[in-house]
Design a protein around this motif. Structure first.
Motif, PDB file in Angstrom:
ATOM      1  N   ASP A 127      38.783  28.608  40.899  1.00 37.43           N
ATOM      2  CA  ASP A 127      39.008  29.367  40.744  1.00 37.43           C
ATOM      3  C   ASP A 127      38.598  30.597  39.498  1.00 37.43           C
ATOM      4  N   SER A 131      37.192  34.274  39.896  1.00 38.80           N
ATOM      5  CA  SER A 131      37.545  35.439  38.840  1.00 38.80           C
ATOM      6  C   SER A 131      35.756  35.855  38.699  1.00 38.80           C
ATOM      7  N   LYS A 136      40.506  37.807  45.997  1.00 39.51           N
ATOM      8  CA  LYS A 136      41.626  37.185  46.078  1.00 39.51           C
ATOM      9  C   LYS A 136      41.400  36.878  47.346  1.00 39.51           C
TER      10      LYS A 136
END
Ligand code: TYD
Length: 137
Positions: A127, A131, A136
């Motif tokens: 994750d 980021s 995405k």
């Protein structure tokens, strides 16, 4: 650099009735100078390795013996590559998440790396990696 820069490199195979020979020279067959070599072996069935990305490290992964899969992720795109020949090297550029699985019994995974080991060069949390790359899944 992105996942489109990751590619299978076909290494020279010098065939001989005494056996085959393949060579790798830093900056020639691989697009970086080689500063480190490591290898995975005695991998138990069902084990998964990798599960990280590197900020700056370039790598070439070779199935020296047996076979395994490498899954590449850039946050949006995912590719699974099956390696089973010692004259194919998978070049992985920086900022690509990689997972290795599906190891055959007795397989050996050789990794050539552009720099010495540095834990600060790793993203070990997917994750956090996503980021930072801003893509995405
Ligand atoms: P790790 O990079 O997590 O292995 P994998 O890519 O298979 O998931 O490394 C496992 C352990 O080995 C970790 O404690 C760091 C250490 N290590 C070194 O000390 N030097 C190295 O060159 C490498 C690749 C790992």
């Amino acid at each position: 650099m992105g996942i489109e820069h990751c590619k299978l490199i076909t290494l020279q195979k010098i065939q001989d009735r005494r056996g085959n020979l393949t060579y790798i020279e830093g900056g020639r067959q691989v697009p970086f100078e080689i500063k480190r070599v490591y290898y995975l072996y005695d991998v138990p069935g069902g084990a998964e390795r990798g599960g990280h990305a590197h900020k700056e490290l370039h790598q070439l992964i070779i199935a020296m013996s047996g076979s395994f899969d490498v899954v590449l992720k850039d946050g949006a795109i995912e590719q699974r590559i099956h390696l089973n020949r010692s004259y194919f090297g998978l070049y992985i550029c920086p900022m690509i998440w990689r997972e290795l699985d599906n190891f055959s019994s007795g397989s050996v995974c050789l990794v050539l790396a552009s720099n010495l080991y540095d834990e600060a060069d790793y993203y070990r949390d997917f994750d956090q990696f996503v980021s930072v790359v801003g893509k995405k899944p």
